[in-house]
Scaffold this motif. Structure first.
Motif, mmCIF file in Angstrom:
data_model
loop_
_atom_site.group_PDB
_atom_site.id
_atom_site.type_symbol
_atom_site.label_atom_id
_atom_site.label_comp_id
_atom_site.label_asym_id
_atom_site.label_seq_id
_atom_site.Cartn_x
_atom_site.Cartn_y
_atom_site.Cartn_z
ATOM 1 N N VAL A 1 50.808 46.316 39.541
ATOM 2 C CA VAL A 1 49.840 46.673 38.540
ATOM 3 C C VAL A 1 48.679 45.767 38.265
ATOM 4 C CG1 VAL A 1 49.592 48.246 36.598
ATOM 5 C CG2 VAL A 1 51.057 48.660 37.846
ATOM 6 N N SER A 2 49.547 44.626 37.505
ATOM 7 C CA SER A 2 48.714 43.577 37.271
ATOM 8 C C SER A 2 48.163 42.937 38.371
ATOM 9 C CB SER A 2 50.015 42.540 36.321
ATOM 10 O OG SER A 2 50.490 42.796 35.012
ATOM 11 N N LEU A 3 48.763 42.346 39.382
ATOM 12 C CA LEU A 3 47.810 42.136 39.943
ATOM 13 C C LEU A 3 47.197 42.807 40.917
ATOM 14 C CD1 LEU A 3 51.210 40.277 42.548
ATOM 15 C CD2 LEU A 3 49.094 39.217 41.438
ATOM 16 N N ALA A 4 46.954 43.496 41.308
ATOM 17 C CA ALA A 4 46.095 44.320 41.427
ATOM 18 C C ALA A 4 44.242 44.898 40.296
ATOM 19 C CB ALA A 4 46.039 46.195 41.701
ATOM 20 N N LYS A 5 44.785 44.237 39.588
ATOM 21 C CA LYS A 5 44.072 44.283 38.704
ATOM 22 C C LYS A 5 43.163 42.959 37.967
ATOM 23 C CE LYS A 5 45.670 48.114 35.071
ATOM 24 N NZ LYS A 5 46.339 48.049 33.491
ATOM 25 N N GLY A 6 43.761 42.184 39.517
ATOM 26 C CA GLY A 6 43.051 40.666 38.911
ATOM 27 C C GLY A 6 44.376 39.983 37.479
ATOM 28 N N ALA B 1 53.312 45.508 50.636
ATOM 29 C CA ALA B 1 53.053 45.844 48.901
ATOM 30 C C ALA B 1 53.972 46.659 48.820
ATOM 31 C CB ALA B 1 52.072 47.341 50.349
ATOM 32 N N ARG B 2 53.490 47.131 47.552
ATOM 33 C CA ARG B 2 54.067 47.758 46.705
ATOM 34 C C ARG B 2 53.875 49.126 45.857
ATOM 35 N NH1 ARG B 2 58.709 44.592 45.146
ATOM 36 N NH2 ARG B 2 58.661 42.310 46.360
ATOM 37 N N PHE B 3 53.729 49.829 44.742
ATOM 38 C CA PHE B 3 53.030 50.819 44.709
ATOM 39 C C PHE B 3 52.671 50.869 42.863
ATOM 40 C CE2 PHE B 3 56.116 53.128 47.409
ATOM 41 C CZ PHE B 3 54.996 54.500 47.766
ATOM 42 N N LYS B 4 51.796 50.688 43.013
ATOM 43 C CA LYS B 4 51.026 49.766 41.931
ATOM 44 C C LYS B 4 50.688 51.475 40.986
ATOM 45 C CE LYS B 4 46.153 50.051 44.039
ATOM 46 N NZ LYS B 4 45.233 49.764 44.336
ATOM 47 N N LEU C 1 49.234 52.140 46.607
ATOM 48 C CA LEU C 1 49.524 51.461 47.151
ATOM 49 C C LEU C 1 49.022 49.948 47.171
ATOM 50 C CD1 LEU C 1 52.761 51.069 48.094
ATOM 51 C CD2 LEU C 1 51.658 51.501 50.688
ATOM 52 N N TYR C 2 49.526 48.868 46.743
ATOM 53 C CA TYR C 2 48.647 47.767 46.317
ATOM 54 C C TYR C 2 49.153 46.797 47.478
ATOM 55 C CZ TYR C 2 48.048 42.876 44.821
ATOM 56 O OH TYR C 2 47.899 41.612 44.932
ATOM 57 N N PHE C 3 48.361 46.271 48.562
ATOM 58 C CA PHE C 3 48.353 45.571 49.733
ATOM 59 C C PHE C 3 48.951 43.898 49.378
ATOM 60 C CE2 PHE C 3 48.353 49.108 51.804
ATOM 61 C CZ PHE C 3 49.341 49.214 52.521
ATOM 62 N N TYR C 4 49.168 43.355 49.636
ATOM 63 C CA TYR C 4 49.389 41.785 49.479
ATOM 64 C C TYR C 4 47.818 41.419 49.827
ATOM 65 C CZ TYR C 4 54.086 41.954 47.828
ATOM 66 O OH TYR C 4 55.535 42.054 47.038
ATOM 67 N N PRO C 5 47.451 40.401 49.580
ATOM 68 C CA PRO C 5 46.260 39.675 50.619
ATOM 69 C C PRO C 5 47.204 38.536 51.628
ATOM 70 C CG PRO C 5 46.667 38.236 48.169
ATOM 71 C CD PRO C 5 47.248 39.543 48.396
ATOM 72 N N TYR C 6 46.492 38.789 52.063
ATOM 73 C CA TYR C 6 47.238 37.778 53.710
ATOM 74 C C TYR C 6 47.333 36.372 53.429
ATOM 75 C CZ TYR C 6 47.511 34.601 57.910
ATOM 76 O OH TYR C 6 47.699 34.085 58.939
ATOM 77 N N SER C 7 46.956 35.983 52.325
ATOM 78 C CA SER C 7 47.214 34.590 51.865
ATOM 79 C C SER C 7 48.523 34.268 51.243
ATOM 80 C CB SER C 7 46.509 33.635 50.608
ATOM 81 O OG SER C 7 46.527 34.597 49.564
ATOM 82 N N ALA C 8 48.930 35.642 50.648
ATOM 83 C CA ALA C 8 50.485 35.703 50.127
ATOM 84 C C ALA C 8 51.153 35.750 51.293
ATOM 85 C CB ALA C 8 50.138 37.040 48.501
ATOM 86 N N THR D 1 59.190 25.580 47.101
ATOM 87 C CA THR D 1 57.700 26.356 45.857
ATOM 88 C C THR D 1 57.981 26.235 45.080
ATOM 89 O OG1 THR D 1 57.631 28.290 46.870
ATOM 90 C CG2 THR D 1 56.259 26.780 48.429
ATOM 91 N N VAL D 2 57.448 26.547 44.024
ATOM 92 C CA VAL D 2 57.088 26.927 42.338
ATOM 93 C C VAL D 2 56.545 28.179 42.523
ATOM 94 C CG1 VAL D 2 56.536 26.531 39.931
ATOM 95 C CG2 VAL D 2 57.747 24.773 41.503
ATOM 96 N N GLU D 3 57.005 29.211 42.309
ATOM 97 C CA GLU D 3 55.917 29.798 41.979
ATOM 98 C C GLU D 3 55.353 31.076 40.859
ATOM 99 O OE1 GLU D 3 56.827 35.190 43.777
ATOM 100 O OE2 GLU D 3 58.784 33.808 43.012
ATOM 101 N N THR D 4 54.261 30.163 40.650
ATOM 102 C CA THR D 4 53.562 30.671 39.223
ATOM 103 C C THR D 4 53.181 31.962 39.177
ATOM 104 O OG1 THR D 4 51.870 28.706 40.140
ATOM 105 C CG2 THR D 4 53.624 28.191 38.607
ATOM 106 N N VAL D 5 53.230 32.529 40.344
ATOM 107 C CA VAL D 5 52.138 34.480 40.321
ATOM 108 C C VAL D 5 53.249 34.946 40.952
ATOM 109 C CG1 VAL D 5 50.288 35.755 40.810
ATOM 110 C CG2 VAL D 5 49.989 32.815 40.521
ATOM 111 N N PRO D 6 53.047 35.717 40.335
ATOM 112 C CA PRO D 6 54.261 36.923 41.329
ATOM 113 C C PRO D 6 53.804 37.086 42.602
ATOM 114 C CG PRO D 6 53.794 37.950 39.062
ATOM 115 C CD PRO D 6 52.979 36.787 39.266
ATOM 116 N N TYR D 7 54.767 37.011 43.358
ATOM 117 C CA TYR D 7 54.753 37.256 44.640
ATOM 118 C C TYR D 7 54.417 36.532 45.150
ATOM 119 C CZ TYR D 7 56.650 42.085 42.694
ATOM 120 O OH TYR D 7 57.732 42.941 42.483
#
Length: 250
Positions: free
Chosen positions: A16-21, A185-188, A62-69, A221-227
């Protein structure tokens, strides 16, 4: 008109948060692969999947991850959702760096093991699935290199706690997946009609063409942003190559 059954899925708060930027500050340590080297063919196929499901359902749940992730987790050494992860997310850089260095020492030891894979592995991204609340792509790894690395990590994690001074608590803090996969992808939000949505996803996914590539590097890696939605240049703390000429990490 018969009403659709109530959805059984709950929105993922991070999706939900990632979809909102937006996103909370996180701190996780992930040993991952295929983050820098995932084939571009996956990007176009995932976008086609997203568009077809949306056309069929009119439901943008459904929130799809950007390809970079896109990545494959070998092991979550420190889950960002754990109590320790949440503590370190608020800690100063000195404390964070000290903790990262402890994991570097452990992974370095694993990398120097005679049974660590020394040749790039061939892997194949299979058809996307939506088994629960997360859409995933199972990755065929015939040589079992990912499982081999996980087994070596598990063995080293069983060493006495004072060897690395790490709080290794499986699965509360450290987690080893039992499959080789990429989450995509995850449900938003809950789907309006869950049965229809899952059927549309399966229909669209049936058109997927498997993508084969080479797994040649593992990243601490250090995960400073979810997923794994963060910048690669600053997140990768060490690279381990599957190279028979190399027994030292970069």
């Amino acid at each position: 008109m018969e009403e659709a059954p109530a959805p059984t899925v709950r929105p993922d708060p991070y999706a939900v948060s990632l979809a909102k930027g937006d996103h909370p500050a996180t701190f996780g340590i992930i040993l991952t692969t295929l983050w820098r080297t995932a084939p571009s063919d996956l990007s176009s196929q995932l976008e086609s999947l997203r568009e077809e499901v949306l056309r069929a359902t009119g439901d943008d749940c459904l929130y799809f991850y950007p390809y970079s992730a896109l990545h494959c987790t070998v092991a979550s050494l420190l889950k960002f959702t754990s109590g320790l992860g949440k503590h370190l997310a608020k800690a100063d850089e000195k404390e964070q760096t000290a903790y990262i260095d402890k994991w570097k020492a452990l992974v370095d030891k694993v990398y120097s093991h005679k049974d660590f894979p020394r040749k790039p592995a061939k892997v194949t991204f299979q058809r996307p699935e939506l088994p629960g609340t997360t859409a995933i792509i199972l990755i065929e790894n015939q040589g079992k290199e990912v499982f081999q690395i996980r087994d070596l990590l598990k063995q080293e994690c069983k060493e006495p706690p004072d060897k690395y001074h790490l709080q290794i608590n499986i699965p509360e803090i450290t987690h080893f997946p039992n499959i080789v996969h990429s989450s995509v992808a995850r449900f938003k939000s809950p789907p309006k009609d869950e049965k229809k949505f899952r059927e549309a996803f399966s229909t669209a996914a049936a058109k997927w063409k498997p993508v084969t590539c080479e797994l040649s590097e593992i990243y601490l890696t250090v995960e400073t942003v979810p997923y794994m939605h963060m910048d690669k240049s600053s997140a990768v703390k060490k690279t381990y190559k599957l190279d028979e000429k190399s027994t030292k990490s970069d």
